[in-house]
Design a protein around this motif. Structure first.
Motif, PDB file in Angstrom:
ATOM      1  N   VAL A   1      50.478   7.490  83.064  1.00  0.00           N
ATOM      2  CA  VAL A   1      49.492   8.545  83.335  1.00  0.00           C
ATOM      3  C   VAL A   1      48.354   8.009  84.220  1.00  0.00           C
ATOM      4  CG1 VAL A   1      47.769  10.069  82.264  1.00  0.00           C
ATOM      5  CG2 VAL A   1      50.012   9.793  81.211  1.00  0.00           C
ATOM      6  N   LEU A   2      47.885   6.799  83.911  1.00  0.00           N
ATOM      7  CA  LEU A   2      46.784   6.235  84.700  1.00  0.00           C
ATOM      8  C   LEU A   2      47.212   6.035  86.158  1.00  0.00           C
ATOM      9  CD1 LEU A   2      45.433   3.593  82.140  1.00  0.00           C
ATOM     10  CD2 LEU A   2      44.202   5.611  82.959  1.00  0.00           C
TER      11      LEU A   2
ATOM     12  N   TYR B   1      54.507   5.244  90.344  1.00  0.00           N
ATOM     13  CA  TYR B   1      53.268   4.967  91.088  1.00  0.00           C
ATOM     14  C   TYR B   1      52.851   3.531  90.845  1.00  0.00           C
ATOM     15  CZ  TYR B   1      53.056  10.020  91.363  1.00  0.00           C
ATOM     16  OH  TYR B   1      53.351  11.321  91.604  1.00  0.00           O
ATOM     17  N   TRP B   2      51.881   3.100  91.682  1.00  0.00           N
ATOM     18  CA  TRP B   2      51.396   1.728  91.522  1.00  0.00           C
ATOM     19  C   TRP B   2      50.650   1.556  90.191  1.00  0.00           C
ATOM     20  CZ3 TRP B   2      46.540  -0.311  90.694  1.00  0.00           C
ATOM     21  CH2 TRP B   2      46.450  -1.712  90.769  1.00  0.00           C
TER      22      TRP B   2
ATOM     23  N   GLN C   1      42.339  10.987  76.039  1.00  0.00           N
ATOM     24  CA  GLN C   1      41.290   9.998  76.302  1.00  0.00           C
ATOM     25  C   GLN C   1      40.628  10.245  77.647  1.00  0.00           C
ATOM     26  OE1 GLN C   1      39.920   7.583  74.441  1.00  0.00           O
ATOM     27  NE2 GLN C   1      41.162   8.206  72.716  1.00  0.00           N
ATOM     28  N   ILE C   2      41.439  10.463  78.675  1.00  0.00           N
ATOM     29  CA  ILE C   2      40.846  10.650  80.011  1.00  0.00           C
ATOM     30  C   ILE C   2      39.992  11.918  80.025  1.00  0.00           C
ATOM     31  CG2 ILE C   2      41.331  10.941  82.479  1.00  0.00           C
ATOM     32  CD1 ILE C   2      43.881   9.308  82.104  1.00  0.00           C
ATOM     33  N   LYS C   3      40.510  12.955  79.369  1.00  0.00           N
ATOM     34  CA  LYS C   3      39.735  14.214  79.330  1.00  0.00           C
ATOM     35  C   LYS C   3      38.378  13.981  78.664  1.00  0.00           C
ATOM     36  CE  LYS C   3      41.962  18.084  79.276  1.00  0.00           C
ATOM     37  NZ  LYS C   3      43.146  18.696  78.780  1.00  0.00           N
TER      38      LYS C   3
ATOM     39  N   VAL D   1      39.343   6.137  84.938  1.00  0.00           N
ATOM     40  CA  VAL D   1      40.360   5.142  84.582  1.00  0.00           C
ATOM     41  C   VAL D   1      39.703   3.981  83.847  1.00  0.00           C
ATOM     42  CG1 VAL D   1      42.027   3.461  85.504  1.00  0.00           C
ATOM     43  CG2 VAL D   1      41.852   5.755  86.518  1.00  0.00           C
ATOM     44  N   THR D   2      38.661   3.399  84.464  1.00  0.00           N
ATOM     45  CA  THR D   2      38.023   2.252  83.799  1.00  0.00           C
ATOM     46  C   THR D   2      37.429   2.677  82.456  1.00  0.00           C
ATOM     47  OG1 THR D   2      36.058   2.654  85.140  1.00  0.00           O
ATOM     48  CG2 THR D   2      37.523   0.889  85.868  1.00  0.00           C
ATOM     49  N   ALA D   3      36.849   3.875  82.415  1.00  0.00           N
ATOM     50  CA  ALA D   3      36.179   4.302  81.178  1.00  0.00           C
ATOM     51  C   ALA D   3      37.161   4.475  80.028  1.00  0.00           C
ATOM     52  CB  ALA D   3      35.407   5.599  81.417  1.00  0.00           C
TER      53      ALA D   3
END
Ligand SMILES: C[S@@+](CC[C@H](N)C(=O)[O-])C[C@H]1O[C@@H](n2cnc3c(N)ncnc32)[C@H](O)[C@@H]1O
Length: 882
Positions: free
Chosen positions: A406-407, A371-372, A463-465, A423-425
């Protein structure tokens, strides 16, 4: 009509029929239809080359700007709909009783507000003001329905505060009482010294227009300032994350001791160096980290040849390889995984990476991410430049590969821009900047791109969770307006704003556009930093450029503020020269400063916590725009003395009658005749009129026309109030010195720390507040220099000096009768400045050393100058050194 909330409406649409929404006087069949309509309008505007010429227009393609925007509420560029919103809000304002006249004194109380608030903490920023602190100012200066502006909005806390002024529970959590009719009461001390509750404000939301130069900031701020059902956000974001986990959970797999598959929580990596003696590779972790003692050693032995080593005498090992994502050859620092922490069967374990782990890392490294992800070059910059020196030249290298993967996968599945917030957080905690610590309290150093020798690679899923959970605390009903441009040229109508709260950059403290670069690379829209108001050598901006940029911003805020209304400017206060620039810029723009007080954000930033010279408190300037009536009169009276007295009379109305610190009444320096004279001169100079009166005539005229109390001047109705308050509290506590030059500054400091030795961070905010009277011909002196040259600081070595001991043992019960080398006493005394005792040989010796050092420095400078010009002038100094 349901809330015009695109996010929830999308979820609703999936489950049921879309609901009509209203926006700017139009009705749309759904929030999606609203957004589509305004996106088309914005697309048209973006095609207009004139629109793109607005100062501070972000860097990004039309499509990327549109993808981030949620018009008309938020545009990741100048917002074309601000005037429409302001007109609508004005029409909706509650009616005022007949004869209503707006009048406020400056909010002179010091504010102290903690940062332990889930809303405040949901998305980090390089520096933030707690919204609850801003609420106090908004409640004081405005009424429900009023329009508030913040031109340096960062994460949009001013908007959150404006909205929360309508939330009874939150208002009460600030220590106010709220009556059933919405009257807000605050506690005051009455004439008899009794605590009483007096009306202070009215419950009800205020509207906010927010601006920032940075698209990352406006994007975050927008998401703090739109209606949102937190549950819906959480459900949608977690749903995406679980799909991502199903697709790429293997990235974080490892084997438990019994061979079964477990999930990595984090991996610690270590830099690798060469031993200068035997030239073998040394893994920093293996030699320097002592986990049992929870310490990282500065010095250690080479495991191969036993030479004594430290980071300073070793060289780093570099490796060159083909980068699978950028398809270019990259030269990077060699870093190896040294520790894996993982979860298995509900328990936590750790292991040294085994062959399978290393093979997995290699496989991931050589496979392009499907992905990008951003792979562009890292910009140059004063702070971000440190990444170049460790071989990080492209954005994706700032983050370990697994996290990028993952991001990128998560982002590819986000249909709604709001979901990108996760994502930013989480980016900073997923970057190489995350530092492992033996005590488990790792983290990033905010405001920097510092990467340590043992970084911790966190699991992107964890982290994202966690961030999705934090972000779901950001539930609001507000529809505040976001625009993205330079605050020096705003697309906001003149005289349209009721109150302004600003928290501008402070000189060279933080390099915002550099620090936001990582976020903005992921968001695909970036700050145009040409007009960023900072001091930054890599942008070619010095303190004068900073002042010019800030002046332009203050001119604009002056233009958009209604006459007779207030602006609050919050500043971190580390440097007198920057502080001076701000005061000058405010005056040049036409504002009149009525008060300076302190804002204590309690838990300091990293720097504030760890360095004794950092400051704990920010300063808050209250300034007003003179009202129209006075400006009109002044046109006629400017050439006459009457103009002067009209100015003073009007200005006195805007000054606080009393100021307090706890039960004590304080001197109000703005009422001092010398400061009043200064303010009057500044006003005349700005208007371009000659001053029709001398300083002596001013003093005489002042005492004839106004009433003097304790060295301060008042209007007749103010003096009655002052006298009443003085009867109960006693005369104001005044450090009677008037700080106007170096000598009086030293005197003032002597008075201040004689009875109470204090640290730099305690002294500085008090000192800054005294600088209003500083003679314009005097060079600005740095507080640190003044202290260094004239006073002594206890460095924690040796016994605690008598001066500090006396103060501490009188004021702290637990410190009484302790020996002068007791560790508790030493800790409390460390970094405090004190007045040297001329009868003590030790103090005199220390002072003499300082004087000699100063002279030596002067001598060195003179020598430099002379050797550049001619050699003759050195001799005059030689006698000093025998
Ligand atoms: C101290 S921060 C504001 C933080 C904010 N109070 C918060 O709580 O998140 C200053 C902000 O000014 C912005 N800035 C710098 N120069 C600017 C300019 N010329 N116009 C508008 N914003 C600017 C930076 O991007 C940064 O977000």
């Amino acid at each position: 009509m349901p809330n015009d909330d695109l996010f929830n409406s999308q979820l609703e649409t999936r489950n049921s029929k879309p609901q009509p929404v209203e926006c700017l006087g139009m009705t749309f069949e759904s929030a999606e239809a609203r957004r589509a309509y305004f996106l088309d309008k914005l697309r048209e505007r973006l095609r207009d080359p004139e629109f793109r010429k607005i100062e501070g227009f972000p860097i990004g393609s039309d499509e990327d700007i549109l993808n981030l925007s949620d018009p008309p509420y938020y545009t990741a560029c100048p917002n074309p709909w601000i005037a429409d919103f302001i007109a609508e809000w004005e029409a909706q304002k509650p009616e005022q009783p007949e004869g209503y006249h707006y009048h406020r004194e400056p909010f002179a109380a010091d504010v102290s507000e903690g940062k332990n608030d889930p809303i405040y903490n949901a998305h980090s920023y390089h520096t933030k003001v707690p919204h609850k602190a801003i609420m106090r100012y908004i409640l004081h200066y405005t009424q429900p329905g009023d329009i508030v502006f913040d031109g340096f909005c960062g994460t949009g806390m001013t908007g959150v505060a404006a909205q929360m002024c309508g939330d009874r529970e939150v208002v009460m959590s600030l220590g106010y009482q709220v009556k059933p009719d919405g009257t807000i009461l605050h506690e005051e001390t009455d004439e008899d010294g009794k605590k009483v509750w007096r009306p202070f404000s009215k419950l009800g939301i205020r509207r906010a227009v927010l601006n920032d130069l940075s698209p990352a900031a406006t994007f975050i701020a927008h998401n703090y300032n739109i209606p949102g059902n937190s549950g819906a956000f959480e459900a949608e974001a977690n749903d995406i994350l679980s799909r991502v986990e199903a697709e790429c959970g293997w990235l974080y797999e490892t084997k438990h001791s019994d061979g079964r598959t477990a999930r990595i929580n984090y991996t610690v990596w270590s830099d690798v160096y060469f031993c200068p003696e035997c030239t073998t590779e040394v893994v920093f972790w293996d030699v320097a980290v002592d986990r049992s003692a929870a310490e990282v050693k500065d010095e250690f032995a080479c495991p191969h040849c036993s030479t004594n080593l430290s980071k300073r005498n070793m060289e780093r090992v570099w490796v060159t390889s083909l980068d699978a994502d950028s398809q270019s050859t990259e030269r990077e620092l060699k870093r190896v995984p040294v520790l894996i922490k993982y979860s298995f069967g509900g328990k936590r374990f750790e292991k040294k990476p085994d062959d399978a782990d290393l093979r997995l890392i290699e496989k991931i490294k050589s496979t392009p991410i499907p992905y990008w992800v951003p792979t562009e070059n890292v910009i140059d910059g004063k702070e971000i430049g440190r990444l170049h020196s460790i071989g990080i030249t492209r954005v994706h290298q700032i983050v370990p590969k697994r996290a990028n993967w993952v991001l990128g996968t998560y982002l590819s599945k986000c249909k709604n821009p709001r979901l990108k917030l996760a994502v930013t957080a989480s980016l900073m905690n997923l970057s190489w900047m995350y530092r492992w610590r033996a005590n488990g309290k790792g983290g990033t150093t905010s405001g920097t791109y510092y990467v340590c020798a043992t970084p911790q690679e966190n699991s992107a899923f964890n982290q994202i969770k966690a961030k999705i959970k934090d972000l779901s605390a950001v539930a609001s009903d507000s529809k505040n307006i976001l625009t993205n441009q330079d605050s020096g040229s705003l697309s906001i109508p003149s005289n349209s704003i009721d109150y302004i709260f600003l928290d501008p950059p402070f000189g060279s403290n933080l390099m915002y556009s550099e620090l936001s670069f990582l976020w903005e690379a992921w968001l695909k829209v970036k700050t145009d930093n040409k007009l960023e108001a900072i001091e930054n050598s890599s942008q070619g901006k010095d303190i004068n450029d900073y002042r010019t940029l800030m002046t332009a911003c203050f001119f604009e805020t002056y233009r958009i503020l209604k006459p007779g209304r207030w602006m609050t400017v919050e500043f971190s206060n580390t440097k007198a020269s920057v502080w001076n620039s701000i005061q000058t810029a405010l005056t040049e723009a036409g504002f009149i400063v009525a008060n300076v007080s302190a804002l204590d954000k309690k838990q300091g930033s990293f720097k504030a916590v760890t360095t004794p010279t950092a400051v704990k408190q920010d300063l808050v300037i209250s300034a007003y725009k003179p009202n129209g009536g006075f400006e009109a009169r002044f046109q006629k009276e400017a050439q006459t003395e009457e103009g002067v007295w009209d100015f003073v009379r009007t200005h006195l109305k805007y000054l606080p009658v009393t100021k307090r610190q706890g039960p004590l009444m304080l001197f109000v320096p703005e009422r001092d005749p010398r400061i009043l004279f200064d303010q009057m001169i500044a006003f005349y100079v700005r208007k371009g009129y000659p001053v029709p009166i001398s300083s002596q005539e001013f003093q005489v005229g002042l005492s004839q026309r106004f009433i003097e109390r304790d060295g301060m001047y008042f209007l007749p109705d103010q003096v009655a109030e002052y006298d009443r308050k003085k009867m109960t509290s006693g005369a104001p506590q005044q450090l009677s010195m008037f700080v106007s030059d170096e000598a009086s500054a030293i005197q003032w400091l002597r008075q201040l720390i004689k009875e109470k030795p204090q640290t730099f961070s305690d002294i500085n905010p008090q000192f800054m507040q005294q600088l209003g009277g500083w003679s314009k011909n005097e060079a600005q002196l740095d507080l640190r220099e003044l202290l260094n040259q004239n006073f002594l600081c206890y460095d924690g070595k040796g016994p605690v000096p008598e001066q500090i001991h006396a103060y501490l043992s009188t004021n702290w019960k637990e410190l009484r009768n302790l020996p002068k080398d007791d560790p508790t006493l030493v800790a409390k005394a460390r970094d405090r400045w004190y007045v040297p005792d001329p009868n003590k040989a030790g103090d005199l010796e220390k002072l003499r050393e300082k004087a000699l050092l100063k002279e030596f420095e002067e001598y060195k400078n003179l020598k430099k100058k002379c050797s550049r010009s001619r050699g003759g002038c050195i001799t005059s100094y030689l006698h000093l050194f025998g």
